[in-house]
Enzyme design. Sequence first.
Site, mmCIF file in Angstrom:
data_model
loop_
_atom_site.group_PDB
_atom_site.id
_atom_site.type_symbol
_atom_site.label_atom_id
_atom_site.label_comp_id
_atom_site.label_asym_id
_atom_site.label_seq_id
_atom_site.Cartn_x
_atom_site.Cartn_y
_atom_site.Cartn_z
ATOM 1 N N ASP A 183 -6.750 -40.156 43.629
ATOM 2 C CA ASP A 183 -5.479 -40.857 42.884
ATOM 3 C C ASP A 183 -4.331 -41.046 43.884
ATOM 4 O O ASP A 183 -3.756 -41.936 43.637
ATOM 5 C CB ASP A 183 -5.074 -39.592 41.999
ATOM 6 C CG ASP A 183 -3.809 -39.925 41.140
ATOM 7 O OD1 ASP A 183 -3.705 -40.995 40.337
ATOM 8 O OD2 ASP A 183 -2.552 -39.289 41.800
ATOM 9 N N ARG A 232 11.499 -21.393 18.313
ATOM 10 C CA ARG A 232 11.644 -20.672 19.640
ATOM 11 C C ARG A 232 10.625 -20.805 20.737
ATOM 12 O O ARG A 232 9.527 -21.143 20.633
ATOM 13 C CB ARG A 232 11.284 -18.976 18.747
ATOM 14 C CG ARG A 232 12.166 -18.708 17.928
ATOM 15 C CD ARG A 232 11.538 -17.674 16.787
ATOM 16 N NE ARG A 232 12.681 -17.138 15.830
ATOM 17 C CZ ARG A 232 12.943 -17.879 14.866
ATOM 18 N NH1 ARG A 232 12.628 -19.284 14.744
ATOM 19 N NH2 ARG A 232 13.996 -17.614 14.147
ATOM 20 N N THR A 238 17.567 -7.677 21.164
ATOM 21 C CA THR A 238 16.694 -6.847 20.481
ATOM 22 C C THR A 238 16.404 -5.619 21.118
ATOM 23 O O THR A 238 16.220 -5.490 22.205
ATOM 24 C CB THR A 238 15.318 -7.736 20.142
ATOM 25 O OG1 THR A 238 15.558 -8.889 19.459
ATOM 26 C CG2 THR A 238 14.522 -6.881 19.627
ATOM 27 N N CYS A 246 5.328 -21.165 11.032
ATOM 28 C CA CYS A 246 5.291 -22.154 12.057
ATOM 29 C C CYS A 246 5.895 -23.374 11.856
ATOM 30 O O CYS A 246 6.265 -24.111 12.848
ATOM 31 C CB CYS A 246 3.728 -22.027 12.253
ATOM 32 S SG CYS A 246 3.015 -20.652 12.821
ATOM 33 N N CYS A 287 4.456 -19.643 21.932
ATOM 34 C CA CYS A 287 4.136 -19.037 20.623
ATOM 35 C C CYS A 287 3.676 -17.834 20.902
ATOM 36 O O CYS A 287 3.018 -17.226 21.871
ATOM 37 C CB CYS A 287 2.955 -19.859 20.013
ATOM 38 S SG CYS A 287 2.130 -19.076 18.664
ATOM 39 N N SER A 329 15.398 -1.936 16.044
ATOM 40 C CA SER A 329 14.049 -1.548 15.619
ATOM 41 C C SER A 329 14.291 -0.322 15.006
ATOM 42 O O SER A 329 14.482 0.654 15.957
ATOM 43 C CB SER A 329 12.961 -1.909 16.751
ATOM 44 O OG SER A 329 12.741 -3.262 17.155
ATOM 45 N N LYS A 337 20.768 -6.536 12.299
ATOM 46 C CA LYS A 337 19.794 -6.573 11.419
ATOM 47 C C LYS A 337 18.733 -5.318 11.796
ATOM 48 O O LYS A 337 18.833 -5.042 13.118
ATOM 49 C CB LYS A 337 19.122 -7.593 11.715
ATOM 50 C CG LYS A 337 19.914 -9.004 11.472
ATOM 51 C CD LYS A 337 18.929 -10.331 11.528
ATOM 52 C CE LYS A 337 19.946 -11.582 11.078
ATOM 53 N NZ LYS A 337 19.137 -12.805 11.215
#
Length: 680
Positions: A640, A337, A170, A332, A349, A194, A235
């Site tokens: 623990d 991805r 990109t 979504c 996200c 872009s 693109k």
Amino acid sequence: MTHITFSMNLVRAVSWGLRTPTGKYRSESLRRIGTAAAAVAIPNISESESPIQAPPAQPSRRQLLKDAKPFSDFLTDTFQRQHDYLRISLTERCNLRCVYCMPEEGVPLSPQRELLTTPEVVMLSSLFVSQGVNKIRLTGGEPTIRKDILPLMQQIGALRPHGLRELCLTTNGIALHRKLEGMVEAGLTGVNLSLDTLDPWQFQIMTRRKGFDAVMKSIERVFELNKHGAGIKLKINAVVMRGINDREIIPFVEMTREKDIEVRFIEYMPFDGNKWNEGKMFSYSEMLDRIREKFPGIEKVRDHKNDTSKTYRIPGFVGKIGFITSMTHNFCGSCNRLRITSDGNLKVCLFGNSEVSLRDILRESNGGEPVDEEAYETMKKIEMDRRQQISSEPTSLHLSPSEHRLLEVIGMAVKRKKAKHAGIGELEHMKNRPMILIGPRRFIPDSRSQILPFDAARNPLVIPSAPKRVASWLPTPPNIIVHGQHLRCFSQTSLRHNEKSNVAKLTHVSESGSAHMVSISEKTPTKRIAKAACSIHFTNRIACKLIKENQIKKGDVLGVARVAGIMAAKRTSDLIPLCHPIAITKVTVDLVVRENDNNDEEENGGGRVDIEATVACDGKTGVEMEALTAASTAALTVYDMCKAVDKRMSIQGLRVVLKEGGKSGRWVDGVQDDLTSPDE
């Protein structure tokens, strides 16, 4: 890292064939671009052989089905989404200043040592490919301005024999035309470029820089190389903003009439610094209606299940049109991805604040220092030697211990991924970084946030020495971070005295009796310190003895508990609601083992571990809750790790022993120190 070693050897063989003795790329490679991908995919190439060979025979469909294996559980979330697409940010720098992407004044940049090195990017790429990732996209910032972009792409491209199918980029296209040939040789398969306007003057307004001619030259260069068999999928991504470039939708569509290109229109999205407002957003349905007015025959194309865009075509046109509808119609449900930021954080996200550090785990084997080429070679040799000692098959593709830890962290992050991101009404109010900093975790100051000093107690998100169960139990990363500082999301305030009514009142309870967040906007920032303490009491002397001798099977009890307490202090907001964001400047956790010398264990117990946590900040609210969280978490960690040798131990005496700063002044063990005057 054996599989990484294998791919690195392959990279050397391939790069030997693609370079001249002086190290520069051969200019006659245009005639070889069509076969370069096949050369990268050959698994065994020596320097005595030509790297250009016929592609290997493709396996039959029956064989592919026979060899099929379940997709990695580490990359599968709780909604059964399989994440086979990885985006890697290579830099936070950019040579443009697009109005929707970053503030006009730019953004503060991270120190170079905090960013991923080339070996680290390759190591992560190899690990993800080994787990089923078949598509990698390199992003930024602007990835083409990274000096080592070509050798980096060569090394990632060499992963194709291990399952990588697509290597994409990109870019804004400013420098692409100068490096595109070498990128294709490295295995580049797709370019997302872009470009928000076809008007040179409007380009300069939207990007705040010149460069339109260079971008158009890069587009033409893609078409030229494709004529020679490069096979680059091109693109064009255009962010559409009402009143700015929405009039150019039809001219962009016209680009697809005779060119094999996909123009994708993107809904304007909110990021810090882009002054987003809903009035500027030109929705997908509006774009489609405008195109239909001019081209009523436009028709829908069947999308792939993981496509982010809704694809259309106009009969008779060579190219296609797409719409990325993050704001009005999210995709979504089929998201596959994952993102790795330029400073090595995993982001599940785009619109989520949660991130985990992979970089710090990578650097454990190098003493916490960035892994450069020399260190990488040493690490590979050590790993190979280790495998030769434990296995008769040193070239088998087993994972190293550090890779296991990486996969555990990745798996936990993926499992926390939500079903979908927030809607349009929530996204515009969410705190998110500028788009250009989709890599580093930092914010641009505004009326609601404040950049504070670097947190000296910053730690890796995973403790190298922590056992698996401890590491998985530790709190998850915070929702908000200011460049190395962990901010609390809500507020905590102590019981205050109501002067008017002369009655004690809980500040977190409204007049109606519901919980609410207390305003601290009018308070003056001061230096604040809080100290909390507690103890772990044992019923036999075995635990204390084993802790002091570091013989507990789970590992270094005191070391793990200390780091767990520090991490917990920095994540208090994830555990305690109604707390305001504050930046911690110091956290210390001290643990002291006190053995019982008396033989009568039933009367006097088996000894104890005393824990004391100190937290400091320069802010508008105190850090008592951080200190209490640190002490209690350190105690729970000791519990623990020792419960196998003492099942009746207890945690006792959790309390604040010191508080300084703010209007109330200095308090010791709950009593105000009269020798100090309150800080007004």
